[in-house]
Design an enzyme around this catalytic site. Structure first.
Site, mmCIF file in Angstrom:
data_model
loop_
_atom_site.group_PDB
_atom_site.id
_atom_site.type_symbol
_atom_site.label_atom_id
_atom_site.label_comp_id
_atom_site.label_asym_id
_atom_site.label_seq_id
_atom_site.Cartn_x
_atom_site.Cartn_y
_atom_site.Cartn_z
ATOM 1 N N HIS A 113 -11.775 48.539 110.177
ATOM 2 C CA HIS A 113 -12.761 49.039 110.989
ATOM 3 C C HIS A 113 -14.164 47.679 111.919
ATOM 4 C CE1 HIS A 113 -15.306 51.630 113.799
ATOM 5 N NE2 HIS A 113 -16.931 51.189 112.721
ATOM 6 N N GLU A 114 -14.160 47.000 111.026
ATOM 7 C CA GLU A 114 -14.836 45.868 111.508
ATOM 8 C C GLU A 114 -14.406 44.805 112.083
ATOM 9 O OE1 GLU A 114 -17.696 46.644 111.202
ATOM 10 O OE2 GLU A 114 -18.104 48.587 109.345
ATOM 11 N N HIS B 68 -14.417 45.618 115.630
ATOM 12 C CA HIS B 68 -15.461 45.027 115.880
ATOM 13 C C HIS B 68 -15.330 43.430 116.295
ATOM 14 C CE1 HIS B 68 -17.758 49.124 116.121
ATOM 15 N NE2 HIS B 68 -18.095 49.050 114.407
HETATM 16 ZN ZN LIG Z 1 -18.739 50.324 113.591
#
Ligand SMILES: [Zn+2]
Length: 233
Positions: A104-105, A108
């Site tokens: 998930h990171e 980003h």
């Molecule tokens: Zn996030």
């Protein structure tokens, strides 16, 4: 709460309670899901940090450094210094949950690389939102002290609305990062196919905390509007 209602019961306070309950539930739900899927070690045995390195390298983001930071679920991507910061519960863990959070990171970081529009908008709002979150309630108080000064109160409410806008803009950023993570992990390089639905549960729960935060702040805004909107001369 603002003293304005004197000693009477303020019925709009129920909005604060509802927001609080939603936020507490969401924070319990994300911890519950993370802890549950933190017990499943991925069969490939990749750690969160290794998974992140692999995903970033695949995305031609070899320049992004991965750091280990303290805390639980404090993982973040910092677009300022282009670092991916993984918490102790993620960095060295081979659990499905840890790999999901790490991916998930990375989502980003890829958003940053691609100049994903909601992320840019969110970053552009940060200075105004910092001002808004600090100044809005004091301005409303000062407005009340100076004989219900509607201008000050209105500015305070608009600043508070900015905080709500920021939290709403955060939603596509978070959902998109999780969507990217799940697509990458579905490719089969890092997880077995039956492990992907577990990641979906963890990231889905994490996304709910952002929805809960936005709802709870929007309810506070609604309360301010209900209290002060009725008191125009
Ligand atoms: Zn996030």
């Amino acid at each position: 709460m603002y003293g304005y209602y004197g000693y009477g019961f303020d019925p709009t306070f129920i909005l604060i309670i509802i927001g609080l309950v939603i936020s507490l539930w969401a924070s319990w739900f994300v911890k519950h899901n993370f802890n549950k899927y933190d017990q499943y070690d991925s069969r490939r045995g990749t750690t969160g940090a290794e998974a992140a390195r692999y995903i970033l390298d695949q995305a031609r983001l070899q320049n992004i450094q991965i750091n280990r930071i303290s805390g639980n679920l404090t993982d973040n991507y910092n677009p300022g210094d282009k670092t991916l910061n993984l918490s102790e519960s993620t960095y060295g863990s081979t659990s499905v949950a840890a790999i999901g959070v790490a991916a998930h990171e990375c989502g980003h970081a890829i958003q940053d690389q691609k100049s994903y529009a909601p992320m840019r908008l969110r970053a552009a709002l940060v200075p105004a939102v910092n001002l808004g979150s600090q100044a809005s309630i004091p301005l409303i108080f000062i407005g009340m002290i100076f004989g219900m000064n509607h201008t000050l109160i209105s500015i305070g409410i608009w600043l508070f609305a900015l905080v709500v806008l920021f939290q709403v803009v955060t939603l596509p950023v978070e959902f998109n990062a999780s969507g990217r993570a799940i697509r990458i992990l579905s490719s089969g390089d890092l997880l077995e196919s039956d492990e992907v639905p577990m990641v979906k549960k963890v990231l889905g729960a994490a996304a709910l905390t952002y929805v809960a935060a936005a709802i709870s702040t929007a309810l506070q805004l609604l309360r301010l509007i209900l209290i002060f909107g009725n008191n125009r001369d």
